[in-house]
Design an enzyme around this catalytic site. Structure first.
Site, PDB file in Angstrom:
ATOM      1  CG  HIS A   1      40.577  89.259   1.081  1.00 10.84           C
ATOM      2  ND1 HIS A   1      41.213  89.489  -0.115  1.00 10.84           N
ATOM      3  CD2 HIS A   1      39.347  88.784   0.757  1.00 10.84           C
ATOM      4  CE1 HIS A   1      40.411  89.147  -1.115  1.00 10.84           C
ATOM      5  NE2 HIS A   1      39.270  88.731  -0.614  1.00 10.84           N
TER       6      HIS A   1
ATOM      7  CE  LYS B   1      35.219  82.987 -10.394  1.00  9.73           C
ATOM      8  NZ  LYS B   1      35.316  83.699  -9.111  1.00  9.73           N
TER       9      LYS B   1
ATOM     10  NE  ARG C   1      33.135  92.626  -1.074  1.00 10.37           N
ATOM     11  CZ  ARG C   1      33.713  91.902  -2.008  1.00 10.37           C
ATOM     12  NH1 ARG C   1      34.808  92.336  -2.573  1.00 10.37           N
ATOM     13  NH2 ARG C   1      33.187  90.762  -2.388  1.00 10.37           N
TER      14      ARG C   1
ATOM     15  CB  SER D   1      40.572  90.136  -5.688  1.00 13.05           C
ATOM     16  OG  SER D   1      40.720  89.756  -4.348  1.00 13.05           O
TER      17      SER D   1
HETATM   18  P1  ADP Z   1      36.668  88.913  -4.099  1.00  9.26           P
HETATM   19  O1  ADP Z   1      37.196  88.235  -5.321  1.00  9.26           O
HETATM   20  O2  ADP Z   1      35.223  89.349  -4.176  1.00  9.26           O
HETATM   21  O3  ADP Z   1      37.553  89.997  -3.542  1.00  9.26           O
HETATM   22  P2  ADP Z   1      36.993  86.440  -2.495  1.00  9.26           P
HETATM   23  O4  ADP Z   1      36.328  85.302  -3.154  1.00  9.26           O
HETATM   24  O5  ADP Z   1      38.458  86.369  -2.378  1.00  9.26           O
HETATM   25  O6  ADP Z   1      36.561  87.833  -3.001  1.00  9.26           O
HETATM   26  O7  ADP Z   1      36.329  86.731  -1.077  1.00  9.26           O
HETATM   27  C1  ADP Z   1      36.311  85.928   0.027  1.00  9.26           C
HETATM   28  C2  ADP Z   1      35.448  86.600   1.091  1.00  9.26           C
HETATM   29  O8  ADP Z   1      36.018  87.856   1.459  1.00  9.26           O
HETATM   30  C3  ADP Z   1      34.009  86.920   0.681  1.00  9.26           C
HETATM   31  O9  ADP Z   1      33.166  86.681   1.786  1.00  9.26           O
HETATM   32  C4  ADP Z   1      34.045  88.395   0.384  1.00  9.26           C
HETATM   33  O10 ADP Z   1      32.780  88.996   0.595  1.00  9.26           O
HETATM   34  C5  ADP Z   1      35.045  88.868   1.414  1.00  9.26           C
HETATM   35  N1  ADP Z   1      35.675  90.123   1.031  1.00  9.26           N
HETATM   36  C6  ADP Z   1      36.343  90.414  -0.103  1.00  9.26           C
HETATM   37  N2  ADP Z   1      36.764  91.703  -0.106  1.00  9.26           N
HETATM   38  C7  ADP Z   1      36.327  92.247   1.092  1.00  9.26           C
HETATM   39  C8  ADP Z   1      36.402  93.549   1.684  1.00  9.26           C
HETATM   40  N3  ADP Z   1      36.973  94.563   1.037  1.00  9.26           N
HETATM   41  N4  ADP Z   1      35.835  93.718   2.894  1.00  9.26           N
HETATM   42  C9  ADP Z   1      35.216  92.681   3.516  1.00  9.26           C
HETATM   43  N5  ADP Z   1      35.087  91.449   3.000  1.00  9.26           N
HETATM   44  C10 ADP Z   1      35.637  91.221   1.810  1.00  9.26           C
END
Ligand code: ADP
Length: 170
Positions: A17, A41, A90, A128
């Site tokens: 992130h 959730k 990703r 996450s």
């Molecule tokens: P997650 O629970 O999948 O980690 P979130 O809902 O917090 O994700 O994700 C918010 C945004 O950040 C989404 O567009 C997700 O694709 C992106 N994201 C999450 N992890 C990464 C990463 N490792 N690299 C790039 N983008 C990411």
């Protein structure tokens, strides 16, 4: 003023992130990180905790602001007077869902565009959910999240483990 919103759960924020935050903050005048309060959730951290962790790890980025929101991202964007949604991609598995969301958002709010940033290769595997799983099984998460976030996760996991032990005894 070129303003964008990066919406997500951030439960908790990872280096993946943060990479997207740093890179997208360089593209706009102001980046607002929108922490989603999702009542469907049960997150590991409350929205307030997620916001505070994000504030802490982005304090060196002057054009980044962190807020929580519930409901539709496009409504939050309109409230913030922002025109761009930032999302990270990703792998191909993210693509189908993200494309559908971007198209739906565009139908609902034609003035809003989604900007996709492809993940840096070193974080392509990171989510996450994985971080939480590794932590719950006692693995080292220091390569996945900033130190202050790792400490918070360790604290929460030990709390959960203690509660489980008490449940097993009673
Ligand atoms: P997650 O629970 O999948 O980690 P979130 O809902 O917090 O994700 O994700 C918010 C945004 O950040 C989404 O567009 C997700 O694709 C992106 N994201 C999450 N992890 C990464 C990463 N490792 N690299 C790039 N983008 C990411």
């Amino acid at each position: 003023m070129r303003r964008a919103v990066y919406p997500g759960s951030f439960d908790p924020v990872t280096f993946g992130h943060l990479d997207i935050i740093r890179r997208s903050a360089g593209l706009v005048d102001e980046l607002i990180i929108g922490v989603l309060v999702n009542h469907a959730k049960t997150p590991l951290f409350s929205a307030e905790e997620r916001v505070n962790m994000l504030k802490d790890v982005t304090k060196n980025l002057p054009n980044v602001r962190v807020e929580s929101f519930s409901g539709l991202s496009v409504d939050f964007l309109e409230m913030c007077n922002a025109r761009f949604i930032v999302r990270g991609l990703r792998a191909i598995t993210d693509f189908e869902y993200e494309l559908q969301m971007a198209q739906t958002n565009r139908i609902m709010s034609p003035g809003i565009d989604t900007i996709f940033l492809t993940t840096s290769l070193e974080y392509a595997y990171l989510s996450s959910t994985t971080v939480k799983e590794v932590a719950l099984y006692g693995g080292d998460i220091s390569r996945f999240v900033p130190g202050i976030v790792a400490d918070k996760i360790a604290e929460r996991v030990s709390h959960i483990k203690k509660a489980e032990k008490t449940d097993n005894i009673s």
